[in-house]
Design a protein around this motif. Sequence first.
Motif, PDB file in Angstrom:
ATOM      1  N   THR A   4       0.850  -1.198   0.000  1.00 54.43           N
ATOM      2  CA  THR A   4       0.000   0.000   0.000  1.00 54.43           C
ATOM      3  C   THR A   4       0.884   1.246   0.000  1.00 54.43           C
ATOM      4  OG1 THR A   4      -0.121   0.020   2.423  1.00 54.43           O
ATOM      5  CG2 THR A   4      -1.845  -1.171   1.253  1.00 54.43           C
ATOM      6  N   GLU A   5       0.317   2.338  -0.470  1.00 61.76           N
ATOM      7  CA  GLU A   5       1.083   3.591  -0.562  1.00 61.76           C
ATOM      8  C   GLU A   5       1.090   4.330   0.773  1.00 61.76           C
ATOM      9  OE1 GLU A   5       2.817   4.952  -3.018  1.00 61.76           O
ATOM     10  OE2 GLU A   5       2.503   3.240  -4.343  1.00 61.76           O
ATOM     11  N   GLY A   6       2.287   4.727   1.219  1.00 64.12           N
ATOM     12  CA  GLY A   6       2.413   5.593   2.383  1.00 64.12           C
ATOM     13  C   GLY A   6       2.005   4.949   3.691  1.00 64.12           C
ATOM     14  N   ALA A   7       1.957   5.764   4.725  1.00 65.89           N
ATOM     15  CA  ALA A   7       1.627   5.296   6.070  1.00 65.89           C
ATOM     16  C   ALA A   7       0.126   5.397   6.307  1.00 65.89           C
ATOM     17  CB  ALA A   7       2.379   6.119   7.106  1.00 65.89           C
ATOM     18  N   ARG A   8      -0.394   4.457   7.093  1.00 66.91           N
ATOM     19  CA  ARG A   8      -1.818   4.484   7.422  1.00 66.91           C
ATOM     20  C   ARG A   8      -2.088   5.540   8.489  1.00 66.91           C
ATOM     21  NH1 ARG A   8      -2.357  -0.897   8.266  1.00 66.91           N
ATOM     22  NH2 ARG A   8      -2.904  -0.774  10.462  1.00 66.91           N
ATOM     23  N   CYS A  57      10.839   7.661   7.082  1.00 64.91           N
ATOM     24  CA  CYS A  57      11.425   6.568   6.286  1.00 64.91           C
ATOM     25  C   CYS A  57      10.419   5.425   6.218  1.00 64.91           C
ATOM     26  CB  CYS A  57      12.742   6.104   6.911  1.00 64.91           C
ATOM     27  SG  CYS A  57      13.609   4.860   5.940  1.00 64.91           S
ATOM     28  N   ILE A  58       9.418   5.571   5.358  1.00 62.14           N
ATOM     29  CA  ILE A  58       8.333   4.584   5.242  1.00 62.14           C
ATOM     30  C   ILE A  58       8.785   3.437   4.343  1.00 62.14           C
ATOM     31  CG2 ILE A  58       5.909   4.221   4.649  1.00 62.14           C
ATOM     32  CD1 ILE A  58       6.351   6.188   6.925  1.00 62.14           C
ATOM     33  N   GLU A  59       9.125   2.291   4.936  1.00 63.19           N
ATOM     34  CA  GLU A  59       9.563   1.123   4.179  1.00 63.19           C
ATOM     35  C   GLU A  59       8.898  -0.126   4.756  1.00 63.19           C
ATOM     36  OE1 GLU A  59      13.774   0.808   4.019  1.00 63.19           O
ATOM     37  OE2 GLU A  59      14.077   2.845   3.273  1.00 63.19           O
ATOM     38  N   PRO A  60       7.657  -0.427   4.344  1.00 62.46           N
ATOM     39  CA  PRO A  60       6.973  -1.621   4.883  1.00 62.46           C
ATOM     40  C   PRO A  60       7.652  -2.911   4.432  1.00 62.46           C
ATOM     41  CG  PRO A  60       5.671  -0.608   3.135  1.00 62.46           C
ATOM     42  CD  PRO A  60       6.814   0.332   3.411  1.00 62.46           C
ATOM     43  N   LEU A  61       7.637  -3.901   5.308  1.00 63.43           N
ATOM     44  CA  LEU A  61       8.256  -5.195   5.025  1.00 63.43           C
ATOM     45  C   LEU A  61       7.216  -6.166   4.478  1.00 63.43           C
ATOM     46  CD1 LEU A  61      10.296  -5.451   8.325  1.00 63.43           C
ATOM     47  CD2 LEU A  61      11.296  -5.348   6.039  1.00 63.43           C
ATOM     48  N   PRO A  62       7.602  -7.051   3.540  1.00 64.69           N
ATOM     49  CA  PRO A  62       6.653  -8.056   3.028  1.00 64.69           C
ATOM     50  C   PRO A  62       6.335  -9.079   4.114  1.00 64.69           C
ATOM     51  CG  PRO A  62       8.854  -8.438   2.144  1.00 64.69           C
ATOM     52  CD  PRO A  62       8.923  -7.140   2.888  1.00 64.69           C
ATOM     53  N   PHE A  63       5.098  -9.585   4.065  1.00 70.38           N
ATOM     54  CA  PHE A  63       4.649 -10.564   5.051  1.00 70.38           C
ATOM     55  C   PHE A  63       4.356 -11.881   4.349  1.00 70.38           C
ATOM     56  CE2 PHE A  63       1.368 -12.259   8.088  1.00 70.38           C
ATOM     57  CZ  PHE A  63       2.240 -12.409   9.162  1.00 70.38           C
ATOM     58  N   VAL A  64       4.572 -12.983   5.052  1.00 72.76           N
ATOM     59  CA  VAL A  64       4.371 -14.311   4.467  1.00 72.76           C
ATOM     60  C   VAL A  64       2.919 -14.494   4.044  1.00 72.76           C
ATOM     61  CG1 VAL A  64       3.922 -15.357   6.725  1.00 72.76           C
ATOM     62  CG2 VAL A  64       4.730 -16.775   4.846  1.00 72.76           C
ATOM     63  N   LYS A  65       2.713 -15.130   2.900  1.00 71.89           N
ATOM     64  CA  LYS A  65       1.354 -15.382   2.404  1.00 71.89           C
ATOM     65  C   LYS A  65       0.767 -16.571   3.164  1.00 71.89           C
ATOM     66  CE  LYS A  65      -1.267 -16.039  -1.896  1.00 71.89           C
ATOM     67  NZ  LYS A  65      -2.157 -17.064  -1.375  1.00 71.89           N
ATOM     68  N   ILE A  66      -0.339 -16.330   3.839  1.00 66.53           N
ATOM     69  CA  ILE A  66      -0.973 -17.373   4.648  1.00 66.53           C
ATOM     70  C   ILE A  66      -1.848 -18.248   3.762  1.00 66.53           C
ATOM     71  CG2 ILE A  66      -2.469 -17.835   6.631  1.00 66.53           C
ATOM     72  CD1 ILE A  66       0.182 -16.538   7.375  1.00 66.53           C
ATOM     73  N   THR A  67      -1.771 -19.580   3.981  1.00 65.69           N
ATOM     74  CA  THR A  67      -2.591 -20.521   3.218  1.00 65.69           C
ATOM     75  C   THR A  67      -4.075 -20.210   3.405  1.00 65.69           C
ATOM     76  OG1 THR A  67      -0.895 -22.189   3.632  1.00 65.69           O
ATOM     77  CG2 THR A  67      -2.991 -22.966   2.762  1.00 65.69           C
ATOM     78  N   GLU A  68      -4.831 -20.312   2.316  1.00 67.16           N
ATOM     79  CA  GLU A  68      -6.257 -19.956   2.339  1.00 67.16           C
ATOM     80  C   GLU A  68      -7.081 -20.974   3.132  1.00 67.16           C
ATOM     81  OE1 GLU A  68      -7.842 -17.229   0.867  1.00 67.16           O
ATOM     82  OE2 GLU A  68      -5.796 -16.509   0.687  1.00 67.16           O
ATOM     83  N   PRO A  69      -8.239 -20.555   3.673  1.00 67.88           N
ATOM     84  CA  PRO A  69      -9.139 -21.495   4.354  1.00 67.88           C
ATOM     85  C   PRO A  69      -9.679 -22.539   3.382  1.00 67.88           C
ATOM     86  CG  PRO A  69      -9.741 -19.206   4.838  1.00 67.88           C
ATOM     87  CD  PRO A  69      -8.738 -19.167   3.734  1.00 67.88           C
TER      88      PRO A  69
END
Length: 610
Positions: free
Chosen positions: A245-249, A296-308
């Motif tokens: 997503t763009e920028g900070a929430r 310094c807005i640099e979000p880190l990628p998060f692991v993709k969780i297996t779907e239900p």
Amino acid sequence: MKREDIRNIAIIAHVDHGKTTLVDEMLKQSGLFRENQQLQDRMMDSGDIERERGITILSKNTSIRYKDTKINVVDTPGHADFGGEVERVLKMTSGVVLLVDSFEGPMPQTRFVLSKALELGLKVIVVINKMDRPDARPDGVADEVFDLFIELGADDSQLDCPFIYASGRSGTASLDPNDLGTDMVPLFDAILKYVPAPECEENEPVQMLVSTIDYNEYVGRIGIGKIERGTLKAGDMVSLCTYGTEGARSNVRITSLSVFEGLKRVNVESAKAGEIVAVSGVTEINIGDTLCKPDCIEPLPFVKITEPTVSMTFSVNDSPFAGKEGKYLTSRHIRARLYREIETDVSLRVEDTDSADSFKVSGRGELHLSILIENMRRQGYELQVSKPEVLYKTIDGKRCEPMERVIIDVPDQYSGTVIQHMGTNHGEMVNMLSLSDTMRRMEFIVPARGLFGYRSSFLTDTHGEGVMNSVFEGYAPYKGEMPGRKNGSLIAFETGESITYGLFNAQERGTLFIGAGEQVYSGMIVGESSRPEDIEVNVCKRKNMTNSRSAGSDDALHLIPPKRMSLEQALEYLGEDELAEITPNNIRIRKKILDPTLRYRAAKINSRQN
């Protein structure tokens, strides 16, 4: 630069292979407690359900001190339905301790958690546990684990991992399978030697990935994660952002910062990169969010969780007994509770339906959803749920369904019956081997819907001696229709109190679920019919009083003890036109349509359409 004073590890394994017991011994031998201190078993199991069932549901953080190093330990769930907990907490660690039972060897969840660890490039220490078992076969299990590494595509550095032979219950570990050892020192040394120290960039802008959410009624939501770089301080103003997503929430202030010391959280003024911390004061924090410096807005990628893979409909209880036991009854209460759950459980999905009183809840399996239901009823909620259904997908224009990898350990004499049932449910055998002279292990790939309701009959087929474990395998083309439940239900004819005389006459028709003196209502299911069709029975019927008596007429009526259904058994039993009524004190099974005339009419219309 690396922080040599810290190691971050996760304990991963299949269910019942002894993770929590091993962590207990690691804590005891780290010098954390006084010699005369009274300690309970399975210290990391916090909730009532975890203690009652002996399983870990939520991942837990703790730490131990060994020599000059702090070892942050994450105890993870072993059941496949809670695999989402394992997937996300692995992002906090640099290595894993893979626990494998010395007799059972690698099981379905072993394959799943190991594959996730290898994908993240984590170092693995293999611990063959329960070496004090009389039937232990450490050499064979070590070979099976090594074969699993190769099958999952481990690289050379991951294959060059240490094998430690331990007994979590005895608190011993050794590098020699023929020597049980005297303490856990070999495991501690292996962690320091093989698990890499976390990277530390203290002078860079702060960056922290949130992997777990906790909640405290005094401070609200608490975000737990590892500081990837920089130094985080209590009172810092940080930006909350999400990868993609763009920028900070929003910009928020951290009110307190704590680290894990043993079983406690200790407040600190600051923490450096590489440390696992808990931050509070951020009300909007979610799993997968990144805390960054505002400039310094640099979000880190998060692991993709297996779907239900499984869904159920949760709805407001509308039975004649609604509102008599529960505290939270309305759709507003149920909806708020469900949406609060998805804030901490990334594997769960909640959707509104066309009806304001019903919600579609999707999870990783029947146990995943049943634990949610059990927690809700203990908290005073009253609701009704439908039969679990699998979630289909369309892949390359084809209708596909979720498949499960099932491993069954069973005595030889029952293997034929198990193979026959699996074949009926479109199961495909992929492997079979002998564990001993009398025990056989069989591995199947089965549609997930083929396991609904099978576990109860499996225990009957194997006289309680069989063990069945499964894990999600993936999606495959739809396998076709399956036979449903063979027997119908015994349905209460009228509302009232069950009487011994009425139950005595009803038990000839099938297996009863209730005893004498219980409240029932018309349309409630009171037993399982011995025939394929449903049968209405009058369990409230009293014996007519007459002026004449005959020999033996007043003899006591003997009732067969009723079959009491647990929550999981009730969910497995449900048919397409049935619901489970869940209250704090009772679990009842009922027909969706309670009125017998309307029910008969609906069944007739349904048969015409089919």
